[in-house]
Design an enzyme around this catalytic site. Sequence first.
Site, mmCIF file in Angstrom:
data_model
loop_
_atom_site.group_PDB
_atom_site.id
_atom_site.type_symbol
_atom_site.label_atom_id
_atom_site.label_comp_id
_atom_site.label_asym_id
_atom_site.label_seq_id
_atom_site.Cartn_x
_atom_site.Cartn_y
_atom_site.Cartn_z
ATOM 1 N N ASN A 1 0.867 -1.176 0.000
ATOM 2 C CA ASN A 1 0.000 0.000 0.000
ATOM 3 C C ASN A 1 0.903 1.225 0.000
ATOM 4 O O ASN A 1 1.498 1.560 1.028
ATOM 5 C CB ASN A 1 -0.913 -0.019 1.239
ATOM 6 C CG ASN A 1 -1.778 1.231 1.330
ATOM 7 O OD1 ASN A 1 -1.769 2.073 0.421
ATOM 8 N ND2 ASN A 1 -2.517 1.369 2.417
ATOM 9 N N TRP A 2 0.988 1.848 -1.157
ATOM 10 C CA TRP A 2 1.898 3.004 -1.283
ATOM 11 C C TRP A 2 1.299 4.290 -0.713
ATOM 12 O O TRP A 2 1.974 5.327 -0.708
ATOM 13 C CB TRP A 2 2.283 3.208 -2.759
ATOM 14 C CG TRP A 2 3.296 2.239 -3.271
ATOM 15 C CD1 TRP A 2 3.956 1.279 -2.557
ATOM 16 C CD2 TRP A 2 3.790 2.143 -4.619
ATOM 17 N NE1 TRP A 2 4.821 0.586 -3.378
ATOM 18 C CE2 TRP A 2 4.736 1.098 -4.645
ATOM 19 C CE3 TRP A 2 3.522 2.832 -5.814
ATOM 20 C CZ2 TRP A 2 5.411 0.741 -5.813
ATOM 21 C CZ3 TRP A 2 4.184 2.476 -6.972
ATOM 22 C CH2 TRP A 2 5.125 1.434 -6.978
ATOM 23 N N LYS A 3 0.056 4.240 -0.294
ATOM 24 C CA LYS A 3 -0.591 5.426 0.288
ATOM 25 C C LYS A 3 -0.360 6.645 -0.623
ATOM 26 O O LYS A 3 -0.378 6.504 -1.833
ATOM 27 C CB LYS A 3 -0.105 5.638 1.728
ATOM 28 C CG LYS A 3 -0.293 4.361 2.554
ATOM 29 C CD LYS A 3 -0.066 4.529 4.025
ATOM 30 C CE LYS A 3 -0.305 3.184 4.718
ATOM 31 N NZ LYS A 3 -0.238 3.265 6.167
ATOM 32 N N HIS B 1 -9.817 1.392 4.652
ATOM 33 C CA HIS B 1 -8.521 1.525 5.330
ATOM 34 C C HIS B 1 -8.692 2.472 6.523
ATOM 35 O O HIS B 1 -9.426 3.455 6.440
ATOM 36 C CB HIS B 1 -7.457 2.054 4.360
ATOM 37 C CG HIS B 1 -6.082 1.968 4.945
ATOM 38 N ND1 HIS B 1 -5.615 2.894 5.847
ATOM 39 C CD2 HIS B 1 -5.100 1.048 4.787
ATOM 40 C CE1 HIS B 1 -4.391 2.541 6.210
ATOM 41 N NE2 HIS B 1 -4.052 1.429 5.589
ATOM 42 N N GLU C 1 -6.961 4.776 7.682
ATOM 43 C CA GLU C 1 -6.678 6.199 7.444
ATOM 44 C C GLU C 1 -7.891 6.883 6.831
ATOM 45 O O GLU C 1 -8.166 8.047 7.099
ATOM 46 C CB GLU C 1 -5.423 6.332 6.564
ATOM 47 C CG GLU C 1 -4.180 6.045 7.396
ATOM 48 C CD GLU C 1 -3.024 5.432 6.650
ATOM 49 O OE1 GLU C 1 -2.996 5.467 5.408
ATOM 50 O OE2 GLU C 1 -2.122 4.894 7.327
ATOM 51 N N GLU D 1 -5.732 -4.718 10.366
ATOM 52 C CA GLU D 1 -4.683 -3.718 10.586
ATOM 53 C C GLU D 1 -4.961 -2.975 11.887
ATOM 54 O O GLU D 1 -5.727 -1.995 11.886
ATOM 55 C CB GLU D 1 -4.652 -2.718 9.414
ATOM 56 C CG GLU D 1 -4.356 -3.362 8.073
ATOM 57 C CD GLU D 1 -3.751 -2.368 7.092
ATOM 58 O OE1 GLU D 1 -2.674 -2.667 6.576
ATOM 59 O OE2 GLU D 1 -4.334 -1.292 6.874
ATOM 60 N N GLY E 1 2.332 2.370 10.889
ATOM 61 C CA GLY E 1 3.290 3.460 10.782
ATOM 62 C C GLY E 1 3.967 3.808 12.098
ATOM 63 O O GLY E 1 4.605 4.851 12.213
ATOM 64 N N SER F 1 3.150 -2.113 10.376
ATOM 65 C CA SER F 1 4.601 -2.182 10.619
ATOM 66 C C SER F 1 5.202 -3.538 10.260
ATOM 67 O O SER F 1 6.078 -4.045 10.970
ATOM 68 C CB SER F 1 4.932 -1.804 12.072
ATOM 69 O OG SER F 1 4.562 -0.456 12.311
ATOM 70 N N GLY G 1 2.745 -1.081 4.365
ATOM 71 C CA GLY G 1 2.803 0.342 4.052
ATOM 72 C C GLY G 1 4.237 0.805 3.879
ATOM 73 O O GLY G 1 4.853 0.597 2.832
ATOM 74 N N GLY G 2 4.789 1.393 4.927
ATOM 75 C CA GLY G 2 6.109 2.031 4.843
ATOM 76 C C GLY G 2 7.195 1.194 4.188
ATOM 77 O O GLY G 2 7.920 1.685 3.314
HETATM 78 P P1 13P Z 1 2.765 0.439 7.772
HETATM 79 O O1 13P Z 1 3.323 -0.838 7.193
HETATM 80 O O2 13P Z 1 3.510 1.664 7.355
HETATM 81 O O3 13P Z 1 2.582 0.325 9.250
HETATM 82 O O4 13P Z 1 1.294 0.640 7.147
HETATM 83 C C1 13P Z 1 0.397 -0.415 7.200
HETATM 84 C C2 13P Z 1 -0.786 -0.064 6.384
HETATM 85 O O5 13P Z 1 -1.519 0.841 6.696
HETATM 86 C C3 13P Z 1 -1.009 -0.846 5.156
HETATM 87 O O6 13P Z 1 -2.270 -0.593 4.622
#
Ligand code: 13P
Length: 259
Positions: A13-15, A99, A101, A171, A177, A217, A238-239
Amino acid sequence: MNASKRPMIIAANWKMYKTAADVGLYMSSFYDALPEQRAGVRLVFFPAAVMIPDVVQAVAKRAQVGGQNCHWETEGAYTGEIGAGMLAAAGAELVLVGHSERRQLCGETDAQCAKKIVAALNAGLDPMLCVGETLEEREAGRQHAIVLGQLSRAIDGLSRDEYARLALAYEPIWAIGTGRTAAPVDAQQMHATIRDAVASIASPSIAAAMPILYGGSVKPNNAVDLVGQPDIDGALVGGASLFPLNFAAIATAAARTAS
Ligand code: 13P
Protein backbone atom coordinates in the site's frame (compact mmCIF):
# COMPACT_ATOMS: atom_id res chain seq x y z
CA MET A 1 -6.84 -24.56 9.77
CA ASN A 2 -4.34 -25.32 7.04
CA ALA A 3 -2.98 -22.00 5.78
CA SER A 4 -1.39 -23.65 2.75
CA LYS A 5 -4.84 -24.13 1.18
CA ARG A 6 -5.16 -20.39 0.78
CA PRO A 7 -2.97 -18.24 -1.44
CA MET A 8 -0.39 -16.11 0.32
CA ILE A 9 -0.92 -12.45 -0.67
CA ILE A 10 1.83 -9.89 -0.19
CA ALA A 11 0.48 -6.42 -0.92
CA ALA A 12 2.08 -2.98 -1.06
CA ASN A 13 0.00 0.00 0.00
CA TRP A 14 1.90 3.00 -1.28
CA LYS A 15 -0.59 5.43 0.29
CA MET A 16 0.08 9.01 -0.91
CA TYR A 17 3.67 8.41 -1.92
CA LYS A 18 5.51 8.22 -5.25
CA THR A 19 4.73 9.45 -8.76
CA ALA A 20 4.66 7.70 -12.13
CA ALA A 21 8.30 8.72 -12.62
CA ASP A 22 9.32 6.44 -9.73
CA VAL A 23 7.61 3.30 -11.00
CA GLY A 24 10.12 2.01 -13.58
CA LEU A 25 13.16 2.11 -11.29
CA TYR A 26 11.18 0.72 -8.37
CA MET A 27 10.00 -2.29 -10.36
CA SER A 28 13.36 -3.07 -11.90
CA SER A 29 14.98 -2.98 -8.42
CA PHE A 30 12.14 -5.01 -6.94
CA TYR A 31 12.18 -7.76 -9.55
CA ASP A 32 15.98 -7.89 -9.63
CA ALA A 33 15.87 -8.59 -5.90
CA LEU A 34 13.16 -11.21 -6.35
CA PRO A 35 14.72 -13.65 -8.79
CA GLU A 36 12.18 -16.38 -8.54
CA GLN A 37 8.57 -15.80 -7.77
CA ARG A 38 7.12 -18.84 -6.06
CA ALA A 39 3.77 -20.05 -7.27
CA GLY A 40 2.31 -19.84 -3.77
CA VAL A 41 2.58 -16.04 -3.46
CA ARG A 42 0.36 -13.41 -5.07
CA LEU A 43 1.81 -9.91 -5.22
CA VAL A 44 -0.42 -6.84 -5.27
CA PHE A 45 0.43 -3.15 -5.55
CA PHE A 46 -1.96 -0.45 -4.37
CA PRO A 47 -0.55 2.80 -5.82
CA ALA A 48 -2.34 6.16 -5.94
CA ALA A 49 -4.96 5.95 -8.68
CA VAL A 50 -3.11 8.16 -11.18
CA MET A 51 -0.24 5.62 -11.27
CA ILE A 52 -2.34 2.51 -11.84
CA PRO A 53 -1.69 2.29 -15.62
CA ASP A 54 2.06 2.80 -15.08
CA VAL A 55 2.23 0.09 -12.43
CA VAL A 56 0.12 -2.30 -14.52
CA GLN A 57 2.54 -1.84 -17.40
CA ALA A 58 5.65 -2.15 -15.25
CA VAL A 59 4.63 -5.34 -13.45
CA ALA A 60 3.74 -6.96 -16.78
CA LYS A 61 1.36 -9.52 -15.28
CA ARG A 62 3.81 -10.54 -12.54
CA ALA A 63 1.61 -8.80 -9.95
CA GLN A 64 -1.90 -7.44 -9.62
CA VAL A 65 -2.73 -3.79 -9.15
CA GLY A 66 -5.46 -2.23 -7.05
CA GLY A 67 -6.93 1.13 -6.10
CA GLN A 68 -6.76 2.47 -2.54
CA ASN A 69 -10.38 3.57 -2.39
CA CYS A 70 -13.49 3.94 -4.52
CA HIS A 71 -16.86 5.66 -4.28
CA TRP A 72 -20.02 3.60 -3.86
CA GLU A 73 -21.82 5.25 -6.78
CA THR A 74 -20.96 4.30 -10.34
CA GLU A 75 -20.64 7.93 -11.40
CA GLY A 76 -22.03 11.32 -10.50
CA ALA A 77 -21.34 14.79 -9.22
CA TYR A 78 -18.78 13.74 -6.58
CA THR A 79 -15.83 16.04 -7.13
CA GLY A 80 -12.54 14.42 -6.17
CA GLU A 81 -13.95 10.92 -5.92
CA ILE A 82 -13.23 7.93 -8.14
CA GLY A 83 -15.61 5.20 -9.27
CA ALA A 84 -14.79 1.49 -9.07
CA GLY A 85 -15.39 1.20 -12.82
CA MET A 86 -12.84 3.94 -13.42
CA LEU A 87 -10.25 1.99 -11.45
CA ALA A 88 -11.07 -1.14 -13.43
CA ALA A 89 -10.77 0.77 -16.71
CA ALA A 90 -7.32 1.97 -15.59
CA GLY A 91 -6.23 -1.64 -15.12
CA ALA A 92 -6.99 -2.26 -11.45
CA GLU A 93 -8.19 -5.70 -10.40
CA LEU A 94 -8.69 -4.98 -6.70
CA VAL A 95 -9.56 -2.13 -4.39
CA LEU A 96 -8.95 -1.45 -0.71
CA VAL A 97 -12.08 -0.61 1.26
CA GLY A 98 -12.21 0.98 4.70
CA HIS A 99 -8.52 1.53 5.33
CA SER A 100 -8.20 2.99 8.82
CA GLU A 101 -6.68 6.20 7.44
CA ARG A 102 -9.86 6.74 5.45
CA ARG A 103 -12.04 5.85 8.42
CA GLN A 104 -10.11 8.20 10.72
CA LEU A 105 -9.22 11.05 8.37
CA CYS A 106 -12.24 11.02 6.05
CA GLY A 107 -14.90 9.72 8.44
CA GLU A 108 -15.63 6.63 6.37
CA THR A 109 -18.32 4.48 8.03
CA ASP A 110 -19.09 0.76 8.01
CA ALA A 111 -22.26 1.48 6.01
CA GLN A 112 -20.19 3.24 3.35
CA CYS A 113 -17.73 0.33 3.32
CA ALA A 114 -20.62 -2.06 2.69
CA LYS A 115 -21.74 0.03 -0.29
CA LYS A 116 -18.20 0.31 -1.60
CA ILE A 117 -17.77 -3.46 -1.48
CA VAL A 118 -20.90 -3.89 -3.59
CA ALA A 119 -19.76 -1.18 -6.01
CA ALA A 120 -16.36 -2.84 -6.37
CA LEU A 121 -17.86 -6.27 -7.00
CA ASN A 122 -20.27 -4.83 -9.57
CA ALA A 123 -17.38 -3.17 -11.38
CA GLY A 124 -15.40 -6.41 -11.52
CA LEU A 125 -12.93 -5.45 -8.79
CA ASP A 126 -12.09 -7.74 -5.88
CA PRO A 127 -12.48 -5.77 -2.65
CA MET A 128 -10.05 -6.03 0.28
CA LEU A 129 -11.79 -4.81 3.43
CA CYS A 130 -9.56 -3.39 6.16
CA VAL A 131 -10.58 -3.66 9.81
CA GLY A 132 -8.78 -2.85 13.04
CA GLU A 133 -9.05 -1.35 16.49
CA THR A 134 -7.46 1.69 18.13
CA LEU A 135 -5.04 1.46 21.04
CA GLU A 136 -7.73 2.68 23.46
CA GLU A 137 -10.11 -0.01 22.24
CA ARG A 138 -7.45 -2.70 22.68
CA GLU A 139 -6.47 -1.47 26.12
CA ALA A 140 -10.14 -1.59 27.10
CA GLY A 141 -10.26 -5.22 25.92
CA ARG A 142 -12.78 -4.33 23.21
CA GLN A 143 -10.66 -5.23 20.16
CA HIS A 144 -12.62 -8.32 19.16
CA ALA A 145 -16.00 -6.62 19.51
CA ILE A 146 -14.80 -3.61 17.49
CA VAL A 147 -13.33 -5.65 14.65
CA LEU A 148 -16.24 -8.08 14.45
CA GLY A 149 -18.67 -5.15 14.39
CA GLN A 150 -16.76 -3.54 11.50
CA LEU A 151 -16.76 -6.87 9.70
CA SER A 152 -20.40 -7.82 10.10
CA ARG A 153 -21.70 -4.36 9.18
CA ALA A 154 -19.60 -4.31 5.99
CA ILE A 155 -19.85 -7.83 4.57
CA ASP A 156 -23.25 -9.14 5.57
CA GLY A 157 -25.53 -10.42 2.82
CA LEU A 158 -23.18 -11.02 -0.10
CA SER A 159 -23.65 -13.99 -2.39
CA ARG A 160 -21.41 -17.03 -2.24
CA ASP A 161 -19.61 -15.96 -5.43
CA GLU A 162 -19.12 -12.48 -4.05
CA TYR A 163 -17.63 -13.75 -0.78
CA ALA A 164 -15.21 -15.80 -2.87
CA ARG A 165 -13.84 -12.54 -4.31
CA LEU A 166 -13.44 -10.77 -0.97
CA ALA A 167 -10.23 -10.53 1.05
CA LEU A 168 -9.78 -9.05 4.51
CA ALA A 169 -6.91 -7.17 6.11
CA TYR A 170 -6.59 -6.91 9.88
CA GLU A 171 -4.68 -3.72 10.59
CA PRO A 172 -4.57 -2.69 14.24
CA ILE A 173 -4.45 1.10 14.09
CA TRP A 174 -1.84 1.34 16.84
CA ALA A 175 0.54 -0.72 14.70
CA ILE A 176 0.25 1.35 11.51
CA GLY A 177 3.29 3.46 10.78
CA THR A 178 4.39 3.25 14.42
CA GLY A 179 7.04 0.53 14.19
CA ARG A 180 4.95 -1.32 16.77
CA THR A 181 3.75 -4.68 15.44
CA ALA A 182 1.12 -6.94 16.92
CA ALA A 183 2.72 -9.97 18.54
CA PRO A 184 2.28 -12.88 16.11
CA VAL A 185 0.28 -14.80 18.70
CA ASP A 186 -2.10 -11.85 19.24
CA ALA A 187 -2.49 -11.30 15.51
CA GLN A 188 -3.17 -15.02 15.03
CA GLN A 189 -5.83 -14.91 17.72
CA MET A 190 -7.58 -12.00 16.02
CA HIS A 191 -7.34 -13.65 12.58
CA ALA A 192 -8.86 -16.86 13.96
CA THR A 193 -11.65 -14.81 15.56
CA ILE A 194 -12.27 -13.03 12.26
CA ARG A 195 -12.37 -16.35 10.41
CA ASP A 196 -14.88 -17.75 12.90
CA ALA A 197 -17.03 -14.67 12.37
CA VAL A 198 -16.91 -15.08 8.59
CA ALA A 199 -18.02 -18.69 9.10
CA SER A 200 -21.10 -17.44 10.96
CA ILE A 201 -21.85 -14.54 8.62
CA ALA A 202 -21.22 -16.47 5.38
CA SER A 203 -20.34 -20.16 5.78
CA PRO A 204 -17.53 -22.33 7.13
CA SER A 205 -16.26 -23.18 3.65
CA ILE A 206 -16.22 -19.51 2.62
CA ALA A 207 -14.34 -18.69 5.83
CA ALA A 208 -11.82 -21.46 5.23
CA ALA A 209 -11.00 -20.06 1.79
CA MET A 210 -10.95 -16.35 2.64
CA PRO A 211 -7.55 -14.63 2.62
CA ILE A 212 -7.00 -12.59 5.79
CA LEU A 213 -3.89 -10.39 5.62
CA TYR A 214 -2.14 -8.69 8.51
CA GLY A 215 -1.01 -5.06 8.25
CA GLY A 216 0.82 -2.77 10.63
CA SER A 217 4.60 -2.18 10.62
CA VAL A 218 5.38 -5.36 8.66
CA LYS A 219 9.12 -5.35 7.92
CA PRO A 220 11.60 -7.85 6.51
CA ASN A 221 12.59 -8.91 10.03
CA ASN A 222 9.10 -9.69 11.34
CA ALA A 223 7.28 -10.88 8.21
CA VAL A 224 8.08 -14.57 8.62
CA ASP A 225 6.79 -14.77 12.19
CA LEU A 226 3.57 -13.05 11.18
CA VAL A 227 2.74 -14.78 7.90
CA GLY A 228 3.86 -18.09 9.38
CA GLN A 229 0.78 -18.08 11.64
CA PRO A 230 -1.92 -20.51 10.50
CA ASP A 231 -4.65 -17.90 9.94
CA ILE A 232 -2.46 -15.11 8.56
CA ASP A 233 -2.51 -15.36 4.79
CA GLY A 234 -0.17 -12.56 3.89
CA ALA A 235 0.71 -8.96 4.61
CA LEU A 236 -0.52 -5.51 3.65
CA VAL A 237 2.63 -3.44 3.84
CA GLY A 238 2.80 0.34 4.05
CA GLY A 239 6.11 2.03 4.84
CA ALA A 240 8.40 -0.90 4.04
CA SER A 241 6.77 -1.35 0.63
CA LEU A 242 8.05 2.06 -0.49
CA PHE A 243 11.55 0.57 -0.67
CA PRO A 244 11.82 -2.10 -3.35
CA LEU A 245 14.51 -4.09 -1.56
CA ASN A 246 12.53 -4.18 1.67
CA PHE A 247 9.36 -5.20 -0.10
CA ALA A 248 11.25 -7.87 -2.05
CA ALA A 249 12.70 -9.20 1.22
CA ILE A 250 9.20 -9.45 2.68
CA ALA A 251 7.89 -11.21 -0.44
CA THR A 252 10.84 -13.61 -0.43
CA ALA A 253 10.35 -14.43 3.26
CA ALA A 254 6.66 -15.03 2.67
CA ALA A 255 7.40 -17.27 -0.30
CA ARG A 256 9.58 -19.42 1.92
CA THR A 257 6.76 -19.72 4.42
CA ALA A 258 4.22 -20.56 1.71
CA SER A 259 6.31 -23.23 0.04
P1 13P B 1 2.77 0.44 7.77
O1 13P B 1 3.32 -0.84 7.19
O2 13P B 1 3.51 1.66 7.35
O3 13P B 1 2.58 0.32 9.25
O4 13P B 1 1.29 0.64 7.15
C1 13P B 1 0.40 -0.42 7.20
C2 13P B 1 -0.79 -0.06 6.38
O5 13P B 1 -1.52 0.84 6.70
C3 13P B 1 -1.01 -0.85 5.16
O6 13P B 1 -2.27 -0.59 4.62
